[in-house]
Design a protein around this motif. Structure first.
Motif, PDB file in Angstrom:
ATOM      1  N   SER A  99       5.127  -6.802  -1.496  1.00  0.00           N
ATOM      2  CA  SER A  99       5.446  -6.717  -0.096  1.00  0.00           C
ATOM      3  C   SER A  99       5.168  -8.220   0.607  1.00  0.00           C
ATOM      4  O   SER A  99       5.206  -9.308  -0.170  1.00  0.00           O
ATOM      5  CB  SER A  99       4.043  -6.199   0.824  1.00  0.00           C
ATOM      6  OG  SER A  99       2.867  -6.763   1.111  1.00  0.00           O
ATOM      7  N   TYR A 155       0.524 -11.073  -3.663  1.00  0.00           N
ATOM      8  CA  TYR A 155      -0.397 -12.480  -3.583  1.00  0.00           C
ATOM      9  C   TYR A 155       0.683 -13.423  -4.705  1.00  0.00           C
ATOM     10  O   TYR A 155       0.066 -14.634  -5.042  1.00  0.00           O
ATOM     11  CB  TYR A 155      -1.521 -12.822  -3.803  1.00  0.00           C
ATOM     12  CG  TYR A 155      -2.678 -11.990  -3.371  1.00  0.00           C
ATOM     13  CD1 TYR A 155      -2.922 -12.411  -1.263  1.00  0.00           C
ATOM     14  CD2 TYR A 155      -3.538 -10.909  -3.472  1.00  0.00           C
ATOM     15  CE1 TYR A 155      -3.750 -11.732  -0.587  1.00  0.00           C
ATOM     16  CE2 TYR A 155      -3.715  -9.770  -2.270  1.00  0.00           C
ATOM     17  CZ  TYR A 155      -4.452 -10.159  -1.069  1.00  0.00           C
ATOM     18  OH  TYR A 155      -5.153  -9.742  -0.243  1.00  0.00           O
ATOM     19  N   ARG A 190       4.292  -4.176   7.755  1.00  0.00           N
ATOM     20  CA  ARG A 190       3.986  -2.722   6.889  1.00  0.00           C
ATOM     21  C   ARG A 190       5.953  -3.037   6.253  1.00  0.00           C
ATOM     22  O   ARG A 190       6.262  -1.993   6.137  1.00  0.00           O
ATOM     23  CB  ARG A 190       3.954  -1.515   7.382  1.00  0.00           C
ATOM     24  CG  ARG A 190       2.794  -1.310   8.273  1.00  0.00           C
ATOM     25  CD  ARG A 190       1.484  -1.780   8.008  1.00  0.00           C
ATOM     26  NE  ARG A 190       1.217  -1.642   6.672  1.00  0.00           N
ATOM     27  CZ  ARG A 190       1.191  -1.913   5.597  1.00  0.00           C
ATOM     28  NH1 ARG A 190       0.670  -3.464   6.075  1.00  0.00           N
ATOM     29  NH2 ARG A 190       0.812  -1.460   3.972  1.00  0.00           N
ATOM     30  N   ASP A 195       0.623  -5.007  -8.801  1.00  0.00           N
ATOM     31  CA  ASP A 195       0.767  -4.869  -7.588  1.00  0.00           C
ATOM     32  C   ASP A 195       0.329  -6.900  -7.348  1.00  0.00           C
ATOM     33  O   ASP A 195      -0.826  -7.670  -7.216  1.00  0.00           O
ATOM     34  CB  ASP A 195      -0.512  -5.029  -6.941  1.00  0.00           C
ATOM     35  CG  ASP A 195      -1.135  -4.569  -5.593  1.00  0.00           C
ATOM     36  OD1 ASP A 195       0.024  -4.615  -4.763  1.00  0.00           O
ATOM     37  OD2 ASP A 195      -2.201  -4.239  -5.589  1.00  0.00           O
ATOM     38  N   ALA A 235       0.976  -1.110   0.169  1.00  0.00           N
ATOM     39  CA  ALA A 235       0.221  -0.278   0.039  1.00  0.00           C
ATOM     40  C   ALA A 235       0.937   1.170   0.282  1.00  0.00           C
ATOM     41  O   ALA A 235       0.905   2.664  -0.559  1.00  0.00           O
ATOM     42  CB  ALA A 235      -0.649  -0.336   1.438  1.00  0.00           C
TER      43      ALA A 235
END
Ligand SMILES: Cc1ncc(COP(=O)(O)O)c(C=O)c1O
Length: 397
Positions: free
Chosen positions: A241, A216, A252, A213, A107
């Motif tokens: 991430s 996953y 984060r 993005d 994010a």
């Protein structure tokens, strides 16, 4: 007025997951945790791997001076070097550490990228359905999200993307495996998308980025793989991430990688690093940069997500609910069955499910009416115990 009106409006329009979350707390208090079937949140329920926990303990015990201080805004060089290894393996091309920027999750990474590339009024095209937060990440930086419908099986529809392209298009944002559908976009479709954007560039003189993005990427079923983007399109950026694959969403930690063959790469990286700083992230968390630099490739067994996918599809089959079988991630996107009065309203159906203590998120938030999302990062027992509730809810609908 103490709060900006556009924020009030945005809050009102994006309350579905929060509403389900709050309903869950209330229902669990009343009926007990085991009697509420909460499929609302994509919070991984696997524990982080033991390798991660051991490194956390090691770093916490370290007395090395400066361990918790500021560092360059792009992150520690050793963390960027580890990500360079990861991204190079995934993309099949060598990505130097200077082309990696550590971020506050995916994010934070997306926000830094959008801040760096969007001018007021620019547009970002996204295959729909899509992760609801993208709308806000775009408007945060003066941009507008333009949904482009996917095909019936949720694969990329190149024609809808083509139709959405304009001189305002700054980027096409793809998310594969997808939240909320679990779809993995094929290598052929990614190539077609790249060809389409090349043609558009020739016509308009403006080259849109492709932004992938990928939080996953690692959670895939039955030997499926996620096609690399860098070999097929130069103006491309990967954001990812460790929230989902290492079950670290609260820490984060993520990163941004820019395609090494992109001509203006140095300027783009500098702009993203600057954006990371001025958005107030300053830098990605120091502690978890250290952790993932050592553990990014810790082995994780995702087979329990597959078991749960299969358990939930069995339940849905019994309840006569149609769904798209996910190829990755841990979400099932389901079609609202036609009610007795002919309704396929997703909000009403989620309210109906709630009466049977099932929590789901209406598809509206993901840009798809008539559908709803179930997150199956919950125990297998919760899934199997929900069978009668699903059957009864559909029967009475
Ligand atoms: C598609 C997608 N992108 C980005 C994010 C944000 O991930 P992170 O927690 O790494 O910021 C999520 C979180 O659910 C997601 O589903």
């Amino acid at each position: 007025m103490s709060v900006a009106p556009q924020i009030l409006k945005a809050m009102e329009n994006s309350s579905a997951i929060r509403k389900a979350f709050e309903a869950g707390i209330k229902l669990k208090k009343e009926f007990g945790n085991d009697n509420v079937y909460d499929f609302s949140l994509g919070n991984p329920d696997l524990e982080p791997p033991i390798e991660v926990k051991n490194v956390i303990k090691k770093i916490a015990a370290s007395d090395e001076i400066g361990t918790h201080g500021y560092m360059p805004n792009a992150g520690y060089n050793f963390a960027r070097a580890a990500m360079s290894k990861k991204v190079s393996e995934e993309q099949g091309v060598f990505v130097e550490e200077k082309n990696i920027i550590m971020s506050c999750g995916a994010a934070g990474g997306l926000n830094a990228v959008f801040k760096a590339i969007l001018s007021q009024g620019d547009e970002i095209i996204v295959p729909s359905p899509f992760f609801a937060e993208y709308i806000h990440y775009c408007t945060n930086h003066g941009g507008k999200l333009i949904p482009a419908a996917t095909n019936e099986d949720f694969s990329l529809n190149i024609d809808t993307i083509k139709n959405a392209l304009s001189s305002k298009t700054a980027a096409v944002l793809i998310n594969s495996p997808n939240n909320p559908t679990g779809k993995i976009y094929s290598k052929e479709d990614i190539q077609l998308l790249a060809n389409t954007l090349e043609e558009h560039t020739k016509k308009t003189g403006r080259k849109p980025y492709i932004i992938a993005d990928e939080p996953y990427r690692a959670i895939v079923y039955e030997n499926k793989t996620v096609a690399p983007l860098f070999p097929v399109y130069d103006a491309s950026i990967v954001v990812s991430s460790f929230a989902k694959n290492l079950s670290l969403p609260g820490e984060r930690i993520g990163y941004i990688a820019v395609n090494p063959v992109f001509k203006e790469i140095d300027e783009l990286c500098a702009a993203i690093i600057f954006a990371n700083r001025i958005l107030g992230y300053v830098n990605a968390p120091a502690f978890f940069q250290r952790v993932i630099a050592e553990t990014w490739n810790a082995p994780v067994d995702f087979s329990s997500y597959l078991l749960r996918r299969n358990a939930l599809t069995k339940v849905l089959d019994k309840a006569n609910i149609h769904y798209a079988e996910p190829e990755g991630a841990f979400y099932l996107f389901c079609k609202v069955p036609k009610g007795k009065n002919g309704s396929t309203d997703e909000n009403d159906f989620c309210n109906q499910l709630e009466k049977y203590r099932i929590l789901a998120v209406p598809g509206t938030g993901f840009g798809k009416k008539g559908w709803f999302r179930l997150a199956y990062c919950v125990s297998e027992k919760t899934i199997t115990n929900s069978t009668d509730a699903f059957i009864a809810a559909v029967k009475a609908w």
